[in-house]
Design a protein around this motif. Structure first.
Motif, PDB file in Angstrom:
ATOM      1  N   UNK A   8      22.398 -42.747  13.645  1.00  0.00           N
ATOM      2  CA  UNK A   8      21.795 -44.085  13.714  1.00  0.00           C
ATOM      3  C   UNK A   8      20.937 -44.284  12.481  1.00  0.00           C
ATOM      4  N   UNK A   9      21.397 -45.148  11.577  1.00  0.00           N
ATOM      5  CA  UNK A   9      20.675 -45.365  10.338  1.00  0.00           C
ATOM      6  C   UNK A   9      19.388 -46.147  10.605  1.00  0.00           C
ATOM      7  N   UNK A  10      18.293 -45.632  10.080  1.00  0.00           N
ATOM      8  CA  UNK A  10      17.042 -46.386  10.112  1.00  0.00           C
ATOM      9  C   UNK A  10      17.185 -47.580   9.174  1.00  0.00           C
ATOM     10  N   UNK A  11      16.975 -48.773   9.706  1.00  0.00           N
ATOM     11  CA  UNK A  11      17.241 -49.988   8.935  1.00  0.00           C
ATOM     12  C   UNK A  11      16.305 -50.154   7.750  1.00  0.00           C
ATOM     13  N   UNK A  12      15.141 -49.552   7.804  1.00  0.00           N
ATOM     14  CA  UNK A  12      14.175 -49.700   6.721  1.00  0.00           C
ATOM     15  C   UNK A  12      14.371 -48.657   5.631  1.00  0.00           C
ATOM     16  N   UNK A  13      15.129 -47.610   5.940  1.00  0.00           N
ATOM     17  CA  UNK A  13      15.385 -46.561   4.952  1.00  0.00           C
ATOM     18  C   UNK A  13      16.715 -46.817   4.249  1.00  0.00           C
ATOM     19  N   UNK A  14      16.836 -46.304   3.040  1.00  0.00           N
ATOM     20  CA  UNK A  14      18.093 -46.422   2.291  1.00  0.00           C
ATOM     21  C   UNK A  14      19.101 -45.398   2.826  1.00  0.00           C
ATOM     22  N   UNK A  15      20.353 -45.552   2.397  1.00  0.00           N
ATOM     23  CA  UNK A  15      21.369 -44.568   2.770  1.00  0.00           C
ATOM     24  C   UNK A  15      20.985 -43.191   2.248  1.00  0.00           C
ATOM     25  N   UNK A  16      20.434 -43.140   1.045  1.00  0.00           N
ATOM     26  CA  UNK A  16      19.978 -41.872   0.470  1.00  0.00           C
ATOM     27  C   UNK A  16      18.927 -41.228   1.365  1.00  0.00           C
ATOM     28  N   UNK A  17      17.929 -42.025   1.771  1.00  0.00           N
ATOM     29  CA  UNK A  17      16.850 -41.485   2.600  1.00  0.00           C
ATOM     30  C   UNK A  17      17.360 -41.111   3.993  1.00  0.00           C
ATOM     31  N   UNK A  18      18.257 -41.924   4.545  1.00  0.00           N
ATOM     32  CA  UNK A  18      18.848 -41.603   5.839  1.00  0.00           C
ATOM     33  C   UNK A  18      19.625 -40.296   5.771  1.00  0.00           C
ATOM     34  N   UNK A  19      20.371 -40.125   4.679  1.00  0.00           N
ATOM     35  CA  UNK A  19      21.165 -38.912   4.520  1.00  0.00           C
ATOM     36  C   UNK A  19      20.262 -37.681   4.436  1.00  0.00           C
ATOM     37  N   UNK A  20      19.181 -37.772   3.649  1.00  0.00           N
ATOM     38  CA  UNK A  20      18.267 -36.634   3.525  1.00  0.00           C
ATOM     39  C   UNK A  20      17.610 -36.315   4.871  1.00  0.00           C
ATOM     40  N   UNK A  21      17.252 -37.370   5.598  1.00  0.00           N
ATOM     41  CA  UNK A  21      16.617 -37.168   6.893  1.00  0.00           C
ATOM     42  C   UNK A  21      17.571 -36.493   7.872  1.00  0.00           C
ATOM     43  N   UNK A  22      18.831 -36.948   7.889  1.00  0.00           N
ATOM     44  CA  UNK A  22      19.818 -36.378   8.801  1.00  0.00           C
ATOM     45  C   UNK A  22      20.164 -34.943   8.415  1.00  0.00           C
TER      46      UNK A  22
END
Length: 466
Positions: A130-144
């Motif tokens: 579930x992508x955080x809408x406020x984060x970028x794809x880059x940031x979502x990827x790092x978080x995941x």
């Protein structure tokens, strides 16, 4: 000849169709399910449910006296998968497909039976990324990916691979809320499949995307499996199952109906849905059993030519009783590039009379895509009852690129077609994907304004005799 399973019958009557379901060179089993059933409890009131859960948590097992009854989601499922295999699970809503995946993912245990999994499972289920809408794809990827045991160098390599796969460009560093639906699906899929697990389970998450992205996703799947990853895919899209998987399993009412070659199983499932549509407008109507709508999955033997074909329902006023292609009464034929196709058909009518017929030959590639439809104008014929009427159909200039194709033959009533578009009113007979054509010449042909590799005439030549 394969035969359908009445889902009220013992589950030991599992059928396999098509080729050997174990791919050559892939022998190490990674999933083994034996006699697995899953029952969902039914409660008379909310307090029953609370007691049931409390005892399960406190004592490690629930008390069956706390439930009013149960609903079977899976019944006596037996399944074995080998390393690197790609298997699709198909079936109607409520058939038990998602329950099976959740059992494999460890979401909950089976009620009965044994389940053995050898390897790490990664589940790509709806909402699993579930992508955080406020984060970028880059940031979502790092978080995941931070949940995985990756070194800094490995993390950078995976991030670069995700960036290259998604082709988001500057949007890769923009908030996810700025992405289109297709972009989000690509980002979620790339992040979810970035980790090379032993077994990847996917449930209905490959929907949004054009042909380019479908092919790119397919290549990614093939790469994962070529590296030893085992894929288990649930999808209502039969084209996805035949594109991504080599084997398919059809589940109906919690039981396995067919297990085998993905194209063969999908073809018979399509036939089941088609027959079902002649009984009800609701394809998820569970009151119509599989035995009522597809007792033999449509497999019939043509009385004149002897082939076993898959017959779809039709009015039956006129039926095909024999088919010869280039003089051969076979279901599989090889031709060279540019060779004409000559069909000889024999027809029989329940009641004699005059008919105005149209013959449609539909060509499908091995991915389930329709690549050509050929038809005549009108063939006015008189057919005596119980007497075979012979028709010659010539396609002198059909040119297909090298490869394999399935052919569907449909006969329609042109008089009825003038007053309605309802398939049930105009279709007399249909032999669905019953003939397999191999084009062995590799010389491609391109025509201006047409799809490269195909030259498709629209009008067939009809004669009384070949």
């Amino acid at each position: 000849m394969s035969r359908a399973l009445d889902t009220d019958a013992p589950a030991s009557t599992l059928h396999r169709v098509g080729h050997d379901v174990v791919p050559e060179g892939k022998t190490a089993p990674v999933i083994c399910i034996e006699g697995v059933s899953k029952l969902y409890p039914v409660f008379d009131n909310a307090w029953q449910g609370v007691r049931y859960l409390a005892r399960a948590v406190c004592h490690g097992r629930a008390d069956p006296r706390d439930i009013a009854g149960s609903v079977p989601a899976l019944q006596d499922i037996n399944l074995s998968m080998v390393r690197g295999e790609r298997v699709g699970i198909i079936g109607r809503n409520g058939a038990g497909k998602s329950t099976l995946l959740k059992l494999l993912a460890g979401t909950f245990p089976p009620t009965t039976g044994t389940l053995h999994v050898d390897g790490e499972i990664y589940s790509l289920l709806p909402g699993s990324v579930s992508l955080s809408q406020e984060l970028s794809t880059l940031e979502n990827a790092r978080q995941h990916l931070s949940m995985l045991s990756l070194s800094p160098n490995e993390l950078d390599r995976v991030i670069t691979e995700i960036r290259d796969f998604t082709e988001l460009g500057d949007y890769f560093t923009q908030p996810a809320k700025n992405l289109s639906l297709g972009m989000r699906v690509r980002a979620e899929f790339a992040i979810a499949t970035a980790h090379m697990a032993d077994i990847v389970i996917i449930d209905e998450v490959l929907g949004a995307g054009d042909i380019y992205w479908e092919e790119k996703i397919a290549r990614r799947m093939e790469h994962l499996c070529s590296c030893g990853t085992t894929l288990l895919l649930v999808s209502h899209s039969l084209s996805q199952v035949t594109r991504y998987c080599e084997r398919a399993i059809w589940i109906e009412r919690g039981r396995t109906v067919l297990d085998g070659n993905a194209i063969e199983v999908s073809k018979r499932y399509e036939g089941f849905l088609e027959r079902l549509s002649w009984h009800t407008d609701d394809l998820d109507d569970k009151t119509v059993s599989i035995s009522e709508s597809a007792a033999d999955l449509g497999d019939e033997q043509l009385p004149d030519s002897g082939q076993v074909v898959t017959r779809w329902p039709g009015r039956g006023d006129v039926k095909v009783s024999g088919v010869w292609i280039n003089g051969a009464a076979e279901t599989r034929l090889s031709v060279t590039h540019g060779q004409p196709l000559v069909f000889r058909l024999t027809l029989r009518a329940e009641r004699g009379g005059d008919f105005r017929l149209r013959y449609l030959f539909t060509f499908w590639d091995t991915l389930g895509r329709r690549v050509a439809v050929l038809e005549n104008d009108v063939d006015a014929v008189h057919i005596e009852p119980s007497v075979s009427h012979e028709v010659g159909v010539t396609c002198p200039q059909l040119v297909l690129v090298s490869g394999s194709y399935h052919i569907t033959l449909t006969i329609t009533d042109t008089d009825k077609a003038l007053g309605t578009v309802a398939e049930g009113a105009i279709r007399l007979d249909a032999l669905y994907k019953s003939f397999h054509l191999d084009v062995i010449d590799r010389a491609p042909v391109s025509m201006p304004g047409q799809r490269p590799g195909y030259r498709i005439p629209t009008i067939l030549e009809i004669s009384d005799h070949v």
